[in-house]
Design a protein around this motif. Sequence first.
Motif, PDB file in Angstrom:
ATOM      1  N   SER A 101       0.824  -1.213   0.000  1.00  0.00           N
ATOM      2  CA  SER A 101       0.000   0.000   0.000  1.00  0.00           C
ATOM      3  C   SER A 101       0.857   1.262   0.000  1.00  0.00           C
ATOM      4  O   SER A 101       0.429   2.308  -0.480  1.00  0.00           O
ATOM      5  CB  SER A 101      -0.983  -0.008   1.170  1.00  0.00           C
ATOM      6  OG  SER A 101      -0.318  -0.127   2.393  1.00  0.00           O
ATOM      7  N   ASP A 204      -6.044   5.037   5.269  1.00  0.00           N
ATOM      8  CA  ASP A 204      -5.043   3.974   5.311  1.00  0.00           C
ATOM      9  C   ASP A 204      -5.439   3.013   6.428  1.00  0.00           C
ATOM     10  O   ASP A 204      -5.372   3.346   7.610  1.00  0.00           O
ATOM     11  CB  ASP A 204      -3.681   4.630   5.582  1.00  0.00           C
ATOM     12  CG  ASP A 204      -2.545   3.633   5.722  1.00  0.00           C
ATOM     13  OD1 ASP A 204      -2.802   2.413   5.704  1.00  0.00           O
ATOM     14  OD2 ASP A 204      -1.397   4.099   5.871  1.00  0.00           O
ATOM     15  N   TYR A 207      -3.763  -1.411   9.529  1.00  0.00           N
ATOM     16  CA  TYR A 207      -3.842  -2.194  10.782  1.00  0.00           C
ATOM     17  C   TYR A 207      -5.268  -2.637  11.090  1.00  0.00           C
ATOM     18  O   TYR A 207      -5.568  -2.979  12.242  1.00  0.00           O
ATOM     19  CB  TYR A 207      -3.268  -1.382  11.949  1.00  0.00           C
ATOM     20  CG  TYR A 207      -1.798  -1.124  11.751  1.00  0.00           C
ATOM     21  CD1 TYR A 207      -0.851  -2.067  12.124  1.00  0.00           C
ATOM     22  CD2 TYR A 207      -1.358   0.042  11.123  1.00  0.00           C
ATOM     23  CE1 TYR A 207       0.497  -1.865  11.892  1.00  0.00           C
ATOM     24  CE2 TYR A 207      -0.007   0.263  10.883  1.00  0.00           C
ATOM     25  CZ  TYR A 207       0.912  -0.699  11.276  1.00  0.00           C
ATOM     26  OH  TYR A 207       2.242  -0.500  11.034  1.00  0.00           O
ATOM     27  N   SER A 235      -3.596  -3.758   2.963  1.00  0.00           N
ATOM     28  CA  SER A 235      -2.425  -4.519   2.559  1.00  0.00           C
ATOM     29  C   SER A 235      -2.374  -5.856   3.274  1.00  0.00           C
ATOM     30  O   SER A 235      -2.932  -6.024   4.357  1.00  0.00           O
ATOM     31  CB  SER A 235      -1.223  -3.652   2.918  1.00  0.00           C
ATOM     32  OG  SER A 235      -0.085  -4.393   3.174  1.00  0.00           O
ATOM     33  N   SER A 237       0.384  -6.970   4.294  1.00  0.00           N
ATOM     34  CA  SER A 237       1.641  -6.911   5.047  1.00  0.00           C
ATOM     35  C   SER A 237       1.503  -7.217   6.526  1.00  0.00           C
ATOM     36  O   SER A 237       2.232  -8.045   7.066  1.00  0.00           O
ATOM     37  CB  SER A 237       2.264  -5.521   4.914  1.00  0.00           C
ATOM     38  OG  SER A 237       2.770  -5.331   3.625  1.00  0.00           O
ATOM     39  N   LYS A 238       0.598  -6.543   7.197  1.00  0.00           N
ATOM     40  CA  LYS A 238       0.563  -6.621   8.650  1.00  0.00           C
ATOM     41  C   LYS A 238      -0.226  -7.831   9.137  1.00  0.00           C
ATOM     42  O   LYS A 238       0.272  -8.585   9.972  1.00  0.00           O
ATOM     43  CB  LYS A 238       0.051  -5.298   9.248  1.00  0.00           C
ATOM     44  CG  LYS A 238       0.772  -4.045   8.732  1.00  0.00           C
ATOM     45  CD  LYS A 238       2.229  -3.949   9.142  1.00  0.00           C
ATOM     46  CE  LYS A 238       3.084  -3.006   8.310  1.00  0.00           C
ATOM     47  NZ  LYS A 238       2.747  -1.606   8.260  1.00  0.00           N
ATOM     48  N   ARG A 246       5.216  -7.479  -0.762  1.00  0.00           N
ATOM     49  CA  ARG A 246       4.758  -6.286  -1.471  1.00  0.00           C
ATOM     50  C   ARG A 246       3.432  -6.524  -2.185  1.00  0.00           C
ATOM     51  O   ARG A 246       3.367  -6.639  -3.415  1.00  0.00           O
ATOM     52  CB  ARG A 246       5.820  -5.750  -2.465  1.00  0.00           C
ATOM     53  CG  ARG A 246       7.237  -5.638  -1.941  1.00  0.00           C
ATOM     54  CD  ARG A 246       7.325  -4.946  -0.574  1.00  0.00           C
ATOM     55  NE  ARG A 246       6.749  -3.613  -0.571  1.00  0.00           N
ATOM     56  CZ  ARG A 246       5.911  -3.173   0.394  1.00  0.00           C
ATOM     57  NH1 ARG A 246       5.548  -3.951   1.416  1.00  0.00           N
ATOM     58  NH2 ARG A 246       5.438  -1.967   0.337  1.00  0.00           N
TER      59      ARG A 246
HETATM   60  C1  LIG Z   1       3.118  -0.677   7.311  1.00  0.00           C
HETATM   61  C2  LIG Z   1       2.249   0.462   6.919  1.00  0.00           C
HETATM   62  C3  LIG Z   1       1.778   0.630   5.604  1.00  0.00           C
HETATM   63  C4  LIG Z   1       2.131  -0.122   4.398  1.00  0.00           C
HETATM   64  O1  LIG Z   1       2.645  -1.182   4.232  1.00  0.00           O
HETATM   65  P1  LIG Z   1       2.822  -1.921   2.850  1.00  0.00           P
HETATM   66  O2  LIG Z   1       3.739  -3.004   3.233  1.00  0.00           O
HETATM   67  O3  LIG Z   1       3.426  -0.955   1.874  1.00  0.00           O
HETATM   68  O4  LIG Z   1       1.473  -2.354   2.423  1.00  0.00           O
HETATM   69  C5  LIG Z   1       0.904   1.659   5.338  1.00  0.00           C
HETATM   70  N1  LIG Z   1       0.523   2.493   6.281  1.00  0.00           N
HETATM   71  C6  LIG Z   1       0.952   2.394   7.533  1.00  0.00           C
HETATM   72  C7  LIG Z   1       0.472   3.363   8.533  1.00  0.00           C
HETATM   73  C8  LIG Z   1       1.851   1.393   7.899  1.00  0.00           C
HETATM   74  O5  LIG Z   1       2.319   1.337   9.146  1.00  0.00           O
END
Ligand SMILES: *Cc1c(COP(=O)(O)O)cnc(C)c1O
Length: 391
Positions: A101, A204, A207, A235, A237-238, A246
């Motif tokens: 993201s 965004d 989380y 995303s 990711s978390k 990615r």
């Molecule tokens: C970790 C994080 C993201 C993005 O992570 P991607 O790995 O690029 O998807 C976006 N916004 C916040 C606030 C984050 O902490």
Amino acid sequence: MEQAQRIQKLPPYLFARIEKKIEEARERGVDIISLGIGDPDMPTPSHVIAKLKEEAQNPENHRYPTSVGLLSFRQAIAGWYRERYGVELDPRSEVVTLIGSKEGIAHISFCYVDPGDVNLVPDPGYPVYGIGTLLAGGEPYLMPLKEERGYLPDLAAIPSEVARRAKLMFLNYPNNPTGAVVRDKFFHEVVEFAKSYDIIVCHDAAYSEITYDGYRAPSFLATPGAKDVGIEFNSLSKPYNMTGWRLGWACGRADVIEALGRLKSNIDSGVFQAVQYAGIEALTGPQDGLREVCRVYQERRDLVVDGLNSMGWRLSKPLGTFYVWAPVPAGYTSESFAETVLEKAGVIVTPGNGYGRHGEGYFRIALTIDKERIKEAFVRLRRALGQVRFD
Ligand SMILES: *Cc1c(COP(=O)(O)O)cnc(C)c1O
């Protein structure tokens, strides 16, 4: 050769001084415990990795993907929104795949911001909102996030001449770095505000799935009228420990998604399709890994908050993110506190001013380290600081 102005305007890396101290301490052989890095320490679920392996074998996936992403990945996102939030999305026109993201957050300003335009940016906040604004030639207008307001921006405090010039408003809940979550009617107020000033909201939700004590984070897009004024980033990711893979997305208002997709089609060629298939597996497969991740972070959160409170802090436990945000004791700045705990305890915390000037006076602890190391960190912090005061 002189660098382009857009690069010259990029703020210097704020953690440079503390990085240097870390380096020096490591060279002296100090065992450093880092509570600084916001990157999941647990592995990607094995069924997701298995899917990647399988799809990597398929030659059809070895060619250029489309930059907006596989339709099946976007359908999985739409299905997830329907199930998770009751939000309907057209996977063709209202979802775009991102290379994480961060990529989309950095690029969205290029779609809407001309030199002289303003974006509304939370401070403290994820640095990419402001950086993307600057790179596009725009001007970030900082919305202070204050403890007494539960780290929600005060929309009424934004001068109307600023709001009229504003193109985008960035928001992020559950919030990095403060751990705050949205309350009451805040998203409704945001929709009203965005409508009256013709602003695109970029929420965004990185989380959204990392929450505790039974709290479930809402989608901005579930707010009535939200899809007319904004988009949401999220995303893999978390929630799925996939920061290295990615893979993310933006979804919501169709003309905004189209603009971002069109920009991207001229810059990148999308995400490796095998990774997108693995992403579908993460979103639609078994979710016990995610539940376990939240359980582990919650346990660490309790260790950290109880540990700080036993030393004189008075923190409540954050309901989301894997961060604990706390004020520095009396007599310290963010940086002097971070330097002190590094020097006296070999513990790294992130100085709050790294997230913007309204983060001054705070520090951030990331819960992405195992509980034995957290316990050891607190043994050392207690020894180094004793009881702290805030006056
Ligand atoms: C970790 C994080 C993201 C993005 O992570 P991607 O790995 O690029 O998807 C976006 N916004 C916040 C606030 C984050 O902490």
